[in-house]
Design a protein around this motif. Structure first.
Motif, mmCIF file in Angstrom:
data_model
loop_
_atom_site.group_PDB
_atom_site.id
_atom_site.type_symbol
_atom_site.label_atom_id
_atom_site.label_comp_id
_atom_site.label_asym_id
_atom_site.label_seq_id
_atom_site.Cartn_x
_atom_site.Cartn_y
_atom_site.Cartn_z
ATOM 1 N N ASN A 226 0.852 -1.181 0.000
ATOM 2 C CA ASN A 226 0.000 0.000 0.000
ATOM 3 C C ASN A 226 0.888 1.231 0.000
ATOM 4 O OD1 ASN A 226 -2.396 -1.475 0.093
ATOM 5 N ND2 ASN A 226 -2.356 -1.575 2.328
ATOM 6 N N ALA A 227 0.424 2.279 -0.657
ATOM 7 C CA ALA A 227 1.222 3.506 -0.721
ATOM 8 C C ALA A 227 0.297 4.706 -0.800
ATOM 9 C CB ALA A 227 2.150 3.472 -1.937
ATOM 10 N N PRO A 228 0.738 5.843 -0.244
ATOM 11 C CA PRO A 228 -0.067 7.065 -0.369
ATOM 12 C C PRO A 228 -0.201 7.460 -1.849
ATOM 13 C CG PRO A 228 1.664 7.314 1.295
ATOM 14 C CD PRO A 228 1.961 6.057 0.552
ATOM 15 N N LYS A 229 -1.419 7.814 -2.241
ATOM 16 C CA LYS A 229 -1.657 8.158 -3.647
ATOM 17 C C LYS A 229 -0.798 9.339 -4.085
ATOM 18 C CE LYS A 229 -5.804 7.755 -5.192
ATOM 19 N NZ LYS A 229 -7.237 7.946 -5.549
ATOM 20 N N ASP A 230 -0.578 10.284 -3.180
ATOM 21 C CA ASP A 230 0.187 11.459 -3.568
ATOM 22 C C ASP A 230 1.693 11.185 -3.685
ATOM 23 O OD1 ASP A 230 0.831 11.182 -0.912
ATOM 24 O OD2 ASP A 230 0.028 13.123 -0.271
ATOM 25 N N LEU A 232 2.694 8.254 -5.310
ATOM 26 C CA LEU A 232 2.738 7.138 -6.261
ATOM 27 C C LEU A 232 3.887 7.280 -7.253
ATOM 28 C CD1 LEU A 232 1.563 4.555 -7.431
ATOM 29 C CD2 LEU A 232 -0.084 5.937 -8.704
ATOM 30 N N ASP A 233 4.140 8.488 -7.724
ATOM 31 C CA ASP A 233 5.233 8.667 -8.677
ATOM 32 C C ASP A 233 6.568 8.275 -8.064
ATOM 33 O OD1 ASP A 233 3.556 9.502 -10.686
ATOM 34 O OD2 ASP A 233 3.857 11.643 -10.302
ATOM 35 N N GLU A 234 6.763 8.580 -6.779
ATOM 36 C CA GLU A 234 8.002 8.195 -6.113
ATOM 37 C C GLU A 234 8.115 6.669 -6.011
ATOM 38 O OE1 GLU A 234 9.154 10.838 -2.619
ATOM 39 O OE2 GLU A 234 7.006 11.322 -2.880
ATOM 40 N N VAL A 235 6.985 6.015 -5.725
ATOM 41 C CA VAL A 235 6.972 4.552 -5.629
ATOM 42 C C VAL A 235 7.318 3.939 -6.980
ATOM 43 C CG1 VAL A 235 5.490 2.538 -5.273
ATOM 44 C CG2 VAL A 235 5.358 4.483 -3.706
ATOM 45 N N LYS A 236 6.740 4.490 -8.044
ATOM 46 C CA LYS A 236 7.026 3.968 -9.382
ATOM 47 C C LYS A 236 8.496 4.117 -9.747
ATOM 48 C CE LYS A 236 2.467 4.626 -11.528
ATOM 49 N NZ LYS A 236 1.732 5.359 -12.598
ATOM 50 N N ASP A 237 9.112 5.209 -9.273
ATOM 51 C CA ASP A 237 10.526 5.430 -9.562
ATOM 52 C C ASP A 237 11.406 4.387 -8.878
ATOM 53 O OD1 ASP A 237 10.016 7.605 -11.160
ATOM 54 O OD2 ASP A 237 10.353 9.077 -9.559
ATOM 55 N N VAL A 238 10.930 3.870 -7.749
ATOM 56 C CA VAL A 238 11.715 2.896 -6.974
ATOM 57 C C VAL A 238 11.629 1.504 -7.578
ATOM 58 C CG1 VAL A 238 11.832 1.664 -4.766
ATOM 59 C CG2 VAL A 238 11.565 4.156 -4.805
ATOM 60 N N ALA A 261 -3.065 0.430 -3.857
ATOM 61 C CA ALA A 261 -2.341 -0.837 -3.760
ATOM 62 C C ALA A 261 -1.477 -0.958 -5.003
ATOM 63 C CB ALA A 261 -3.306 -2.004 -3.658
ATOM 64 N N VAL A 262 -0.221 -1.298 -4.814
ATOM 65 C CA VAL A 262 0.734 -1.399 -5.920
ATOM 66 C C VAL A 262 1.281 -2.821 -5.968
ATOM 67 C CG1 VAL A 262 2.852 -0.496 -6.949
ATOM 68 C CG2 VAL A 262 1.356 1.022 -5.622
ATOM 69 N N HIS A 263 1.197 -3.436 -7.124
ATOM 70 C CA HIS A 263 1.729 -4.777 -7.325
ATOM 71 C C HIS A 263 2.780 -4.713 -8.428
ATOM 72 C CE1 HIS A 263 -2.093 -7.015 -5.713
ATOM 73 N NE2 HIS A 263 -1.745 -5.985 -4.948
ATOM 74 N N ARG A 279 9.915 1.751 1.621
ATOM 75 C CA ARG A 279 9.537 2.243 2.961
ATOM 76 C C ARG A 279 9.886 3.723 3.106
ATOM 77 N NH1 ARG A 279 11.450 -1.324 7.797
ATOM 78 N NH2 ARG A 279 9.979 0.083 8.823
ATOM 79 N N SER A 280 10.995 4.126 2.477
ATOM 80 C CA SER A 280 11.412 5.532 2.613
ATOM 81 C C SER A 280 10.469 6.487 1.892
ATOM 82 C CB SER A 280 12.842 5.710 2.090
ATOM 83 O OG SER A 280 12.883 5.620 0.684
ATOM 84 N N VAL A 281 9.684 5.965 0.921
ATOM 85 C CA VAL A 281 8.737 6.832 0.217
ATOM 86 C C VAL A 281 7.298 6.562 0.668
ATOM 87 C CG1 VAL A 281 10.222 7.170 -1.781
ATOM 88 C CG2 VAL A 281 8.619 5.256 -1.765
ATOM 89 N N GLY A 282 7.141 5.909 1.813
ATOM 90 C CA GLY A 282 5.826 5.794 2.422
ATOM 91 C C GLY A 282 5.075 4.507 2.191
ATOM 92 N N ALA A 283 5.652 3.533 1.490
ATOM 93 C CA ALA A 283 4.951 2.270 1.260
ATOM 94 C C ALA A 283 4.859 1.473 2.556
ATOM 95 C CB ALA A 283 5.679 1.448 0.198
ATOM 96 N N THR A 284 3.726 0.810 2.750
ATOM 97 C CA THR A 284 3.508 -0.008 3.945
ATOM 98 C C THR A 284 2.882 -1.346 3.537
ATOM 99 O OG1 THR A 284 1.316 0.969 4.265
ATOM 100 C CG2 THR A 284 3.158 2.000 5.444
ATOM 101 N N GLY A 285 2.861 -2.269 4.492
ATOM 102 C CA GLY A 285 2.238 -3.567 4.232
ATOM 103 C C GLY A 285 2.867 -4.279 3.051
ATOM 104 N N ILE A 286 4.184 -4.200 2.951
ATOM 105 C CA ILE A 286 4.886 -4.775 1.798
ATOM 106 C C ILE A 286 4.945 -6.295 1.937
ATOM 107 C CG2 ILE A 286 7.035 -4.804 0.490
ATOM 108 C CD1 ILE A 286 7.597 -1.980 1.673
#
Length: 296
Positions: A226-230, A232-238, A261-263, A279-286
């Motif tokens: 799970n990740a904060p919607k705002d 998401l771009d940071e999560v995609k970069d990771v 939710a990101v898969h 985790r550093s960009v806010g993702a949880t429940g990995i």
């Protein structure tokens, strides 16, 4: 359809494991039974010696065969596709990624053969006479080939041959017998082979796709988080994803912030660092899981 597979030896268990992972569970059979059914009523497994499998396929006793490229090349011609294959060739459909070894030309460390050209007029001992003759033709060297059925590495030391062509995985046996590698003859691994006339058959293509999906899954892991919607771009970069992650809206978190939710499928070697960065960009429940099959 019949698939010929090794009945024993180092290739037996990995091949059965591949069939199992590909969804072709082999039904229990009595020891030494030649045939076995699979969960697919249209697919039967034929157990045979690895060296005999190419002939089973060529002769029509089996439609597909799982064995080493070295065995197939020794038995006759091997083509990369059906269009280029002669009637009695085998078509190399898929490298299955195990059973890797090399056929090498080797000679005594203190002998007269230090280069391929030195073989002219000399004798080569091998368990692979056809592959060896093809190799000598390629390098344009005229040498005699003696066929032996074991202990090939001893033949130069008992004056049976000046050099050998033999299988090696680590090179240890050659070193113990004071033999030096002169040249690589053939890189081999376990392959899926077919007769030219069955390539393109729907069931054959189904088997190839099943095997490919297992190979594609090796070394890959499935990440869910799970990740904060705002962010998401940071999560995609990771995420070093396979064609980009899958993103789905989920309920807001306890503070009312939008969540997704990101898969994603990632390389196993990237998992450790990727989790820390997520985790550093806010993702949880990995959650990280293994992948049995992946159809690309």
């Amino acid at each position: 359809m019949r698939i010929a597979v090794p009945n024993k030896g180092r290739l037996h268990e990995p091949t059965l494991s591949l069939l199992e992972r590909a969804g072709l569970h082999v039904e229990e059979t009595a020891d030494r039974q030649l045939y076995a059914d699979t969960v697919d009523e249209d697919v039967t497994v034929l157990f045979a010696r690895a060296a005999d499998i190419p002939e089973y396929v060529r002769d029509g006793a089996a439609d597909l065969g799982v064995t080493g490229l070295d065995q197939a090349a020794e038995s006759g011609g091997v083509a990369d596709d059906a269009a280029a294959a002669a009637a009695d060739d085998l078509v190399d459909l898929l490298d299955l990624g195990y059973g890797s070894c090399k056929l090498v030309l080797a000679a005594p460390e203190d002998g007269d053969v230090a280069a391929v050209e030195d073989l002219a007029g000399k004798t080569v001992a091998t368990e692979f006479p056809n592959v060896t003759r093809d190799y000598l033709d390629r390098v344009d060297v005229d040498a005699d080939v003696v066929t032996v059925t074991g202990a090939t590495e001893l033949t130069p030391h008992v004056d049976m041959a000046d050099a050998i062509v033999d299988i090696t995985s680590t090179g240890t046996t050659l070193k113990v017998n004071r033999l030096a590698v002169i040249d690589d003859v053939l890189d081999s691994s376990v392959r899926l082979f077919a007769r030219p006339d069955v390539v393109g058959d729907a069931k054959v293509e189904q088997v190839v796709t099943a095997f490919e999906s297992v190979l594609a899954a090796d070394g890959r892991r499935y990440l869910m988080m799970n990740a904060p919607k705002d962010r998401l771009d940071e999560v995609k970069d990771v995420i070093p994803g396979l064609g980009g992650p899958t993103v789905m809206d989920v309920e807001a978190d306890a503070d009312g912030n939008g969540m997704v939710a990101v898969h994603a499928v990632v390389d196993e070697r990237d998992v450790f660092e990727t989790i820390s960065e997520l985790r550093s960009v806010g993702a949880t429940g990995i959650l990280v899981t293994e992948i049995e099959r992946l159809v690309e």
